[in-house]
Design a protein around this motif. Structure first.
Motif, PDB file in Angstrom:
ATOM      1  N   PRO A  97       0.863  -1.160  -0.186  1.00 23.50           N
ATOM      2  CA  PRO A  97       0.067   0.065  -0.148  1.00 23.50           C
ATOM      3  C   PRO A  97       0.844   1.410   0.012  1.00 23.50           C
ATOM      4  CG  PRO A  97      -0.484  -1.410   2.036  1.00 23.50           C
ATOM      5  CD  PRO A  97       0.774  -2.062   1.126  1.00 23.50           C
ATOM      6  N   GLY A  98       0.615   2.055  -0.646  1.00 31.94           N
ATOM      7  CA  GLY A  98       1.435   3.409  -0.748  1.00 31.94           C
ATOM      8  C   GLY A  98       2.222   3.515  -1.777  1.00 31.94           C
ATOM      9  N   MET A  99       2.477   2.354  -2.771  1.00 31.14           N
ATOM     10  CA  MET A  99       3.081   2.478  -4.126  1.00 31.14           C
ATOM     11  C   MET A  99       2.153   2.719  -5.150  1.00 31.14           C
ATOM     12  SD  MET A  99       5.747  -0.284  -5.620  1.00 31.14           S
ATOM     13  CE  MET A  99       7.031  -0.362  -4.831  1.00 31.14           C
ATOM     14  N   THR A 100       2.174   3.885  -5.624  1.00 29.17           N
ATOM     15  CA  THR A 100       1.164   3.928  -6.839  1.00 29.17           C
ATOM     16  C   THR A 100       1.961   3.561  -7.958  1.00 29.17           C
ATOM     17  OG1 THR A 100       2.139   6.131  -7.285  1.00 29.17           O
ATOM     18  CG2 THR A 100       0.302   6.201  -5.578  1.00 29.17           C
ATOM     19  N   VAL A 101       1.139   3.432  -8.800  1.00 31.83           N
ATOM     20  CA  VAL A 101       1.883   2.968 -10.264  1.00 31.83           C
ATOM     21  C   VAL A 101       2.890   3.698 -10.565  1.00 31.83           C
ATOM     22  CG1 VAL A 101      -0.097   1.432 -11.363  1.00 31.83           C
ATOM     23  CG2 VAL A 101      -0.080   3.945 -11.538  1.00 31.83           C
ATOM     24  N   ASN A 102       2.787   5.101 -10.463  1.00 37.53           N
ATOM     25  CA  ASN A 102       3.920   5.876 -10.725  1.00 37.53           C
ATOM     26  C   ASN A 102       5.024   5.880  -9.873  1.00 37.53           C
ATOM     27  OD1 ASN A 102       3.090   6.864 -13.410  1.00 37.53           O
ATOM     28  ND2 ASN A 102       1.698   8.191 -12.485  1.00 37.53           N
ATOM     29  N   GLN A 103       5.210   5.018  -8.790  1.00 33.02           N
ATOM     30  CA  GLN A 103       6.411   5.074  -7.990  1.00 33.02           C
ATOM     31  C   GLN A 103       6.867   3.634  -8.094  1.00 33.02           C
ATOM     32  OE1 GLN A 103       4.143   5.765  -4.435  1.00 33.02           O
ATOM     33  NE2 GLN A 103       4.077   7.922  -4.891  1.00 33.02           N
ATOM     34  N   MET A 104       6.257   2.744  -9.138  1.00 35.54           N
ATOM     35  CA  MET A 104       6.834   1.462  -9.253  1.00 35.54           C
ATOM     36  C   MET A 104       8.074   1.431  -9.893  1.00 35.54           C
ATOM     37  SD  MET A 104       4.034  -0.946 -10.839  1.00 35.54           S
ATOM     38  CE  MET A 104       3.812  -0.353 -12.417  1.00 35.54           C
ATOM     39  N   PRO A 105       9.067   0.732  -9.472  1.00 35.63           N
ATOM     40  CA  PRO A 105      10.351   0.419 -10.403  1.00 35.63           C
ATOM     41  C   PRO A 105       9.873   0.317 -11.823  1.00 35.63           C
ATOM     42  CG  PRO A 105      10.556  -0.867  -8.578  1.00 35.63           C
ATOM     43  CD  PRO A 105       9.088  -0.323  -8.470  1.00 35.63           C
ATOM     44  N   LEU A 106      10.819   0.944 -12.831  1.00 35.70           N
ATOM     45  CA  LEU A 106      10.417   0.877 -14.329  1.00 35.70           C
ATOM     46  C   LEU A 106      10.319  -0.558 -14.692  1.00 35.70           C
ATOM     47  CD1 LEU A 106      12.388   3.921 -15.379  1.00 35.70           C
ATOM     48  CD2 LEU A 106      10.093   3.503 -15.626  1.00 35.70           C
ATOM     49  N   PHE A 107      11.045  -1.486 -14.136  1.00 35.40           N
ATOM     50  CA  PHE A 107      11.086  -2.912 -14.617  1.00 35.40           C
ATOM     51  C   PHE A 107       9.647  -3.506 -14.393  1.00 35.40           C
ATOM     52  CE2 PHE A 107      11.752  -7.472 -13.782  1.00 35.40           C
ATOM     53  CZ  PHE A 107      11.943  -7.887 -14.886  1.00 35.40           C
ATOM     54  N   CYS A 108       8.935  -3.082 -13.510  1.00 33.22           N
ATOM     55  CA  CYS A 108       7.527  -3.468 -13.256  1.00 33.22           C
ATOM     56  C   CYS A 108       6.811  -2.972 -14.754  1.00 33.22           C
ATOM     57  CB  CYS A 108       6.814  -3.090 -12.200  1.00 33.22           C
ATOM     58  SG  CYS A 108       7.701  -3.677 -10.726  1.00 33.22           S
ATOM     59  N   TRP A 109       7.119  -1.902 -14.891  1.00 30.45           N
ATOM     60  CA  TRP A 109       6.258  -1.149 -16.328  1.00 30.45           C
ATOM     61  C   TRP A 109       6.633  -1.953 -17.182  1.00 30.45           C
ATOM     62  CZ3 TRP A 109       2.372   2.009 -16.621  1.00 30.45           C
ATOM     63  CH2 TRP A 109       1.950   3.046 -15.834  1.00 30.45           C
ATOM     64  N   SER A 110       7.851  -2.462 -17.544  1.00 35.78           N
ATOM     65  CA  SER A 110       8.169  -3.053 -18.591  1.00 35.78           C
ATOM     66  C   SER A 110       7.498  -4.531 -18.603  1.00 35.78           C
ATOM     67  CB  SER A 110       9.660  -3.224 -18.886  1.00 35.78           C
ATOM     68  OG  SER A 110      10.233  -4.103 -18.045  1.00 35.78           O
ATOM     69  N   MET A 111       7.217  -5.140 -17.538  1.00 34.98           N
ATOM     70  CA  MET A 111       6.871  -6.398 -17.487  1.00 34.98           C
ATOM     71  C   MET A 111       5.478  -6.366 -17.819  1.00 34.98           C
ATOM     72  SD  MET A 111       9.306  -8.517 -17.480  1.00 34.98           S
ATOM     73  CE  MET A 111       8.145  -9.913 -17.541  1.00 34.98           C
ATOM     74  N   ILE A 112       4.711  -5.217 -17.344  1.00 33.50           N
ATOM     75  CA  ILE A 112       3.292  -5.124 -17.726  1.00 33.50           C
ATOM     76  C   ILE A 112       3.268  -5.077 -19.230  1.00 33.50           C
ATOM     77  CG2 ILE A 112       1.196  -3.573 -17.638  1.00 33.50           C
ATOM     78  CD1 ILE A 112       2.075  -2.584 -15.034  1.00 33.50           C
TER      79      ILE A 112
END
Ligand code: HEM
Ligand SMILES: [Cu+2]
Ligand SMILES: [Cu+2]
Lengths: 362, 583
Positions: free
Chosen positions: B193-208
């Motif tokens: 909780p507290g980690m919004t999508v825009n605070q995720m590490p970029l690796f998570c974005w690339s895996m999405i």
């Protein structure tokens, strides 16, 4: 961010530009351009290479410069300055590549049009809207099915029939055993084409050659003269149309000096048109994997003076007559190997290859 | 206090002495710990890489001379078919999944993946599929129609080998679909909780982005392969022209998967690079949102460009233009990434260790593959070079210069976390130098070969190409040699290397906020974000005032409040952002 002083930026910019412009013109990466089309393609390539060289130098330069200039010095455990972004800069480097690719796309479009990519057959014969309106049932389902109740004439079939009018072509092609593709609804005729260049639109080509690909040979038949050969000869300066298909698997017709390539596909008629420009002997290559001997499937492609071409035609006509008779006796149900046997020396195929054909033939 | 100290102070490392995988036997069992599975993936795929690499060197040995004097043409075709299939389906694609398995739960502060058992199932499909494929070589009937397996050729070469190929690829495709579902659900549902999508590490974005294309396109490949299997084994004629079937339809279906698949092969490593560069450059990643959203843009565009593989086969003129334009547009988000990486490095304090060298090497070589990709998109030029060594050069610059260097960068960067030991830097650098030289020596000359007229997938070629081919072959031997320092270094360091600290690189992402190697459920307490994932340099080792913080004008805790920091978000009542308040 430490942006170097503008003088340095300017100097680097000038050097990069000069180097790119020079390399874009003097790369020596392409073989002789032997057709009118090849010159156009080379122009496009040179332009792309110029831009690419510039981009390459900038990116690699920035990386190497950073690695040297910004490497951590011993004892310095501090961090770099916290810069999270820079909107104007980001807009700039989104816009610049966007403009570059739009430019390249327009240039490519123009070259593609000039070499005959938009020949009328592939576009006007099957306008999308017309087809879609006439389609019964769901439009999507209809596009997936090629047994739709489409009673339009089938250009692919027509072209196959036209080619088979020539007895020499009929003797080497097995179009009667491979059903021809129908026009695909909404997509137009399925035969892929590089047709006449816009200035030659509507005029028939000066010379038509039917090309048949089979494991592992190209066979050329000249409908005007009834010649059958294993080498492609064309006269310089006259527009040639190649109509090709394949007897067994997919092959691809490629002459690097023409910068043209087209798959020869069983069940489809495909065409390319070009105007030979430079007299010489080149290699015609099969560029699509077609079996173990794919690498050996190539032959001579000769662009010669009109006089030499006439001369060659005369010689061939005599030779072809014999072959015609041979073929006429036992055409239909021969395997390519058996069929090819009399041509062996003609086609420049090594005997062990043919032997192989016997074994791998299905 | 530096950001790293702040972040570490806010998170108490797991106390457990016991790492996730305790005994060697865990790694050979149906273990459901995501870390064990991640390592299983990475080690298994690396073994396949070595096998694929041996096959590549056999291919290159044949190509050292113009004649076929090393293997028969049939065997040659099997060699490059297996080389490509192994490299793609058993190395690059599952290696990305391996990193994702290991890193994602740690990065988002989760205890494990959303579906641990499914995760293990996905992994355990890979070894049998790989063994199946390789067994075809041993029974002497290996597939030899290329990794694209175009009919009608694939229907008339060896039947057994082709059937094995289909079966194996179907298994691997299933595995990657299962993995993709797991990654999406995990990233979406299990962030602290507290980690919004825009605070995720970029690796998570690339895996999405990667998982989305996997889910959308892999089933189409499965469809194509099943129809192909019918044609092959049951005599149907979906793709067989002798019965009226259409081989071009296969190409559409195949590339509808396999073009997006190149993004499945590169996006995860774009993500890894976006993690590694800021840590070792000691600077925030430049343009977080641009990098994150460009991954999504690439994955969307990737779905509508497939027919650029078919410019010379059978599509009408206007469709060629459509696919040319969509393909070229991909250059824009890709360019955004490259420029952002360069800007991340620019002005940093670069620690040029092995991980960083590989990451920078990735950017430098990938650029070459990207540029030649734009050239290939230009239809008139593609018509000339399609199916030639120019394409072989392009794809290796992307897949070797991109994906493989990205994997190596990841190995060096996360090795301390995974094993609790440091790798030897000297041998790491030797590995890097040999790889970069070998890579360019092997693949650079291929550009020219292709343009001059050497077509791909041939065992015999025109003698005029001999010199360049000889250079390529020597380069490929160098590449083979280059892996030895790595393999020996990895094994030796894993056993005897110096013990690694929990956060040896002073990184800020959550995987470094636990022990090295992490305990079974990763964190003792729910981790918190004291800083954003890339807030480097907000205070320079001392508490002197921070200048130049562009997006925040607060002073304390401005220290911790980069644009991606949780402290900038509206306070989440469930989580105390300030570490003092949690005690
Ligand atoms: C270890 C160094 C490598 C060498 C020396 C090498 C060499 C080659 C060569 C010579 C070919 C062309 C074969 C032919 O057309 O006859 C080829 C094809 C290919 N390689 Fe590699 N390769 C290497 C690594 C990789 C990697 C890491 C990948 C990653 C995915 C890869 C993927 C492919 C693919 C997809 C093809 C196309 C095969 C085809 O045309 O069917 N290779 N490789
Ligand atoms: Cu062929
Ligand atoms: Cu071929």
């Amino acid at each position: 961010m430490n942006i170097p002083s503008s003088i340095w930026t300017l100097l680097v910019g000038i050097v990069v530009t000069i180097v790119s412009l020079w390399y874009g013109q003097n790369h020596g990466l392409l073989p002789t351009p032997a057709s009118d089309e090849a010159e156009l393609v080379d122009g496009l390539f040179n332009a792309m290479l110029t831009i690419s060289t510039g981009l390459f130098l900038i990116v690699e330069g920035a990386l190497i410069y950073s690695a040297i200039r910004y490497r951590r010095r011993p004892g310095d455990d501090s961090d770099g300055s916290p810069i999270f972004g820079n909107i104007p800069l980001e807009i700039l480097w989104t816009a610049v590549p966007a403009i570059i690719v739009i430019g390249i796309a327009i240039y490519s479009f123009d070259v593609y049009n000039s070499i005959g990519g938009f020949s009328p057959h592939s576009v006007h014969d099957a306008p999308i809207e017309e087809q879609a309106v006439r389609m019964p049932g769901a439009a999507i389902a209809a596009t997936l099915s090629d047994t739709s109740p489409n009673t339009d004439s089938n250009l692919n079939q027509e072209k196959s029939d036209a080619a088979m009018q020539d007895p020499a072509t009929a003797a080497v092609r097995n179009a009667d055993q491979i059903p021809q593709r129908q026009n695909a609804p909404g997509v137009g005729v399925v035969s892929p084409t590089i047709g006449a260049s816009p200035d030659k639109e509507g005029t028939p080509p000066a010379l038509t050659v039917n090309v048949t690909g089979l494991q592992y040979a190209w066979i050329f038949t000249y409908p005007d003269t009834g010649i059958t050969t294993g080498e492609l000869h064309v006269p310089v300066g006259r527009e040639v149309q190649i109509s090709m298909t394949a007897n067994d698997v997919i092959h691809a017709f490629w002459v690097p000096e023409l910068r043209l390539k087209q798959d020869a596909i069983p069940g489809r008629q495909s065409e390319i048109r070009f105007t030979p420009k430079t007299v010489g002997e080149y290699k015609l290559i099969c560029a699509e994997l077609c079996g173990p001997y794919h690498g050996a499937m190539n032959t001579q492609f000769v662009i010669e003076t009109p006089e030499a071409f006439e001369q060659w035609q005369k010689e061939q006509q005599v030779a072809s007559l014999d072959l015609q008779q041979l073929v006429a006796v036992n055409s239909a149900d021969l395997s390519p190997a058996e069929f090819l046997a009399p041509y062996v020396s003609d086609l420049g195929i090594q005997p062990e290859m043919l032997h192989q054909v016997h074994h791998t033939h299905h | 206090m530096t950001q790293a100290q702040l972040q570490e102070g806010a998170n108490i490392s797991a106390l457990s002495e016991e790492p996730g995988g305790r005994k060697w036997r865990d790694y050979f069992s149906f273990n459901t710990d995501h870390k064990v599975i991640g390592i299983q993936y990475l080690v298994t795929t690396f073994i396949f890489y070595c096998i694929g690499g041996v096959l590549a060197d056999l291919v290159r040995t044949e190509l050292k001379t113009p004649e076929t004097d090393f293997v028969s043409p049939e065997v040659y075709n099997s060699l490059f078919t297996l080389h490509a299939t192994i490299m793609i389906f058993l190395w690059i694609v599952p290696a990305g999944a391996g990193f994702a398995n290991y890193l994602i739960p740690l990065m988002i502060g989760a205890k494990d993946m959303a579906f641990p058992r499914l995760n293990a199932v996905a992994f355990w499909m890979i070894p049998p599929a790989g063994l199946l494929l390789i067994s075809s070589l041993l029974i002497g009937d290996a597939p030899d129609a290329g990794w694209t397996s175009y009919p009608p050729l694939s229907l008339v070469t060896g039947q057994v080998g082709e059937a094995i190929w289909i079966m194996s690829v179907l298994l691997l495709g299933t595995s990657s679909i299962l993995g993709a579902i797991n990654f999406l659900v995990t990233i979406w549902k299990m962030r602290i909780p507290g980690m919004t999508v825009n605070q995720m590490p970029l690796f998570c974005w690339s895996m999405i982005a990667t998982s989305a294309i996997t889910l959308l396109s892999t089933p189409v490949l499965a469809g194509a392969l099943i129809l192909l299997a019918f044609d092959l084994l049951a005599g149907t004629t979906f793709f067989n022209p002798t019965g009226g079937g259409d081989p071009i339809v296969y190409q559409h279906m195949f590339w509808f998967y396999s073009h997006p698949a190149v993004y499945i092969m590169i996006l995860p490593f774009f993500g890894l690079i976006s993690e590694i560069l800021p840590v070792h450059a000691r600077k925030p990643v430049f343009g977080y949102q641009a990098i994150a959203y460009s991954s999504l843009a690439i994955s969307f565009l990737g779905l509508i460009v497939w027919a650029h593989h078919m410019f010379t086969s059978g599509i009408p003129g206007w469709l060629r233009m459509f696919f040319m334009i969509t393909t070229m547009i991909i250059a824009v988000p890709t360019g955004i990434k490259v420029f952002s990486w360069v800007a991340t490095v620019w002005g940093g304090k670069l620690r040029l260790n092995s991980a960083m060298l590989f990451a920078m090497g990735f950017v430098g070589t990938f650029v070459i593959g990207g540029i030649s990709g734009v050239m290939l998109a230009a239809v008139p030029f593609d018509i000339h070079v399609h199916d030639t060594y120019f394409v072989v050069a392009h794809l290796h610059y992307v897949l070797f210069g991109g994906s493989v260097l990205g994997i190596y960068a990841g190995f060096y960067h996360w090795f301390p976390k995974m094993t609790g030991r440091m790798l030897n830097e000297f041998w790491g650098k030797v590995h890097f130098a040999l790889t970069i030289v070998g890579l360019n020596m092997t693949f650079l000359p291929m550009h020219k070969l292709g343009m001059m007229g050497m077509n791909r997938r041939i065992a015999v070629y025109d003698p005029k190409f001999e010199t360049l081919n000889f250079i390529c072959t020597m380069g490929s031997y160098l590449l083979a040699v280059s892996t030895f320092p790595f393999i020996i270094n990895a094994i030796w360091s894993w056993m005897y290397g110096p013990k690694a600290a929990n956060n040896p690189w002073q990184a800020l992402t959550l995987e470094w906020m636990t022990t090295s190697p992490p305990a079974i459920e990763n964190f003792d307490k729910l981790p918190v974000l004291a800083t954003g994932p890339y807030d480097y340099g907000m205070s320079n080792g001392d508490n002197k005032e921070v200048e130049n913080v562009p997006f925040s004008d607060e002073k304390e805790p401005a220290l911790a409040a980069g644009p991606n920091s949780a402290l900038r978000a509206d306070p989440d009542p469930k989580v105390a952002a300030n570490p003092e308040d949690r005690k």
